[in-house]
Design a protein around this motif. Structure first.
Motif, mmCIF file in Angstrom:
data_model
loop_
_atom_site.group_PDB
_atom_site.id
_atom_site.type_symbol
_atom_site.label_atom_id
_atom_site.label_comp_id
_atom_site.label_asym_id
_atom_site.label_seq_id
_atom_site.Cartn_x
_atom_site.Cartn_y
_atom_site.Cartn_z
ATOM 1 N N THR A 38 0.830 -1.206 0.000
ATOM 2 C CA THR A 38 0.000 0.000 0.000
ATOM 3 C C THR A 38 0.864 1.255 0.000
ATOM 4 O O THR A 38 0.584 2.217 -0.714
ATOM 5 N N ARG A 39 1.926 1.223 0.785
ATOM 6 C CA ARG A 39 2.836 2.379 0.833
ATOM 7 C C ARG A 39 3.424 2.668 -0.539
ATOM 8 O O ARG A 39 3.409 3.813 -1.003
ATOM 9 N N THR A 40 3.922 1.650 -1.203
ATOM 10 C CA THR A 40 4.532 1.865 -2.512
ATOM 11 C C THR A 40 3.482 2.256 -3.554
ATOM 12 O O THR A 40 3.756 3.089 -4.421
ATOM 13 N N ALA A 41 2.293 1.692 -3.467
ATOM 14 C CA ALA A 41 1.220 2.049 -4.400
ATOM 15 C C ALA A 41 0.820 3.518 -4.243
ATOM 16 O O ALA A 41 0.446 4.179 -5.209
ATOM 17 N N ARG A 42 0.923 4.036 -3.016
ATOM 18 C CA ARG A 42 0.583 5.438 -2.748
ATOM 19 C C ARG A 42 1.753 6.382 -3.069
ATOM 20 O O ARG A 42 1.618 7.593 -3.011
ATOM 21 N N GLY A 43 2.921 5.797 -3.368
ATOM 22 C CA GLY A 43 4.090 6.605 -3.720
ATOM 23 C C GLY A 43 4.840 7.187 -2.533
ATOM 24 O O GLY A 43 5.607 8.138 -2.683
ATOM 25 N N TYR A 44 4.640 6.616 -1.337
ATOM 26 C CA TYR A 44 5.343 7.078 -0.144
ATOM 27 C C TYR A 44 6.649 6.327 0.026
ATOM 28 O O TYR A 44 6.709 5.113 -0.175
ATOM 29 N N SER A 45 7.676 7.048 0.443
ATOM 30 C CA SER A 45 8.895 6.377 0.891
ATOM 31 C C SER A 45 8.659 5.969 2.344
ATOM 32 O O SER A 45 7.704 6.420 2.985
ATOM 33 N N GLN A 46 9.545 5.147 2.870
ATOM 34 C CA GLN A 46 9.423 4.774 4.276
ATOM 35 C C GLN A 46 9.576 6.004 5.169
ATOM 36 O O GLN A 46 8.865 6.142 6.162
ATOM 37 N N ARG A 47 10.465 6.901 4.800
ATOM 38 C CA ARG A 47 10.651 8.129 5.576
ATOM 39 C C ARG A 47 9.380 8.976 5.580
ATOM 40 O O ARG A 47 8.989 9.518 6.610
ATOM 41 N N GLN A 48 8.746 9.102 4.422
ATOM 42 C CA GLN A 48 7.527 9.912 4.330
ATOM 43 C C GLN A 48 6.399 9.315 5.158
ATOM 44 O O GLN A 48 5.703 10.029 5.879
ATOM 45 N N LEU A 49 6.211 8.003 5.053
ATOM 46 C CA LEU A 49 5.137 7.367 5.818
ATOM 47 C C LEU A 49 5.417 7.447 7.312
ATOM 48 O O LEU A 49 4.519 7.753 8.096
ATOM 49 N N ALA A 50 6.646 7.216 7.714
ATOM 50 C CA ALA A 50 6.992 7.312 9.136
ATOM 51 C C ALA A 50 6.744 8.728 9.655
ATOM 52 O O ALA A 50 6.245 8.909 10.773
ATOM 53 N N ALA A 51 7.038 9.734 8.845
ATOM 54 C CA ALA A 51 6.789 11.125 9.250
ATOM 55 C C ALA A 51 5.293 11.381 9.382
ATOM 56 O O ALA A 51 4.858 12.075 10.322
ATOM 57 N N CYS A 52 4.481 10.826 8.483
ATOM 58 C CA CYS A 52 3.020 10.977 8.576
ATOM 59 C C CYS A 52 2.488 10.306 9.841
ATOM 60 O O CYS A 52 1.627 10.861 10.531
ATOM 61 N N ILE A 71 -0.580 3.581 11.045
ATOM 62 C CA ILE A 71 -0.086 3.381 9.681
ATOM 63 C C ILE A 71 -1.255 3.393 8.700
ATOM 64 O O ILE A 71 -1.196 4.050 7.647
ATOM 65 N N ALA A 72 -2.325 2.693 9.025
ATOM 66 C CA ALA A 72 -3.497 2.665 8.150
ATOM 67 C C ALA A 72 -4.080 4.061 7.971
ATOM 68 O O ALA A 72 -4.416 4.468 6.851
ATOM 69 N N THR A 73 -4.176 4.812 9.050
ATOM 70 C CA THR A 73 -4.699 6.178 8.978
ATOM 71 C C THR A 73 -3.822 7.034 8.079
ATOM 72 O O THR A 73 -4.320 7.783 7.236
ATOM 73 N N ALA A 74 -2.507 6.923 8.244
ATOM 74 C CA ALA A 74 -1.575 7.691 7.419
ATOM 75 C C ALA A 74 -1.680 7.299 5.943
ATOM 76 O O ALA A 74 -1.479 8.141 5.064
ATOM 77 N N LEU A 75 -2.017 6.046 5.683
ATOM 78 C CA LEU A 75 -2.173 5.574 4.306
ATOM 79 C C LEU A 75 -3.565 5.876 3.738
ATOM 80 O O LEU A 75 -3.821 5.659 2.561
#
Length: 94
Positions: free
Chosen positions: A22-36, A67-71
C-alpha cells in the motif's frame, strides 16, 4: 537471560506485506510514511517502519491503526489477507 521475542505469525507477515504494498502504491517512501505516522501522534522512525515491513519487528495494534490512517485506509484493509485461517470460523460463520 533476556526474554526471547515472540515470533511473528501469519497475520503479522500478511499485514507487513500489505503495509509495504500500500505504501509503494501510494508513492510514499518509508521516511515519508513514518513522518506521517509521527505527525498523527504515534512516533515512528523510518527504521522502525522498515523493520515492520521486513517482519523483523512486530507491528502492534497502535502502530497498525496509525499506519493505516496515514495511508488513508481502514486498519482491517491491512489485515484482509490474513482473515481466513483453516479451521477458524470467519465473519458471519458459526
Amino acid at each position: 537471560m533476556p526474554p526471547r521475542p515472540l515470533a511473528i505469525g501469519p497475520a503479522g507477515h500478511a499485514a507487513a506485506h500489505a503495509i509495504e504494498r500500500t505504501r509503494t502504491a501510494r508513492g510514499y517512501s518509508q521516511r515519508q510514511l513514518a513522518a506521517c505516522v509521527t505527525a498523527l501522534g504515534r512516533p515512528m522512525t523510518f527504521t522502525a517502519l522498515s523493520r515492520i515491513e521486513r517482519t523483523v519487528r512486530r507491528c502492534d495494534i497502535d502502530d497498525l491503526v496509525a499506519i493505516a490512517t496515514a495511508l488513508g485506509i481502514a486498519p482491517q484493509a491491512l489485515l484482509a489477507g490474513c482473515l481466513t485461517y483453516p479451521g477458524v470460523a470467519g465473519v458471519g460463520e458459526i
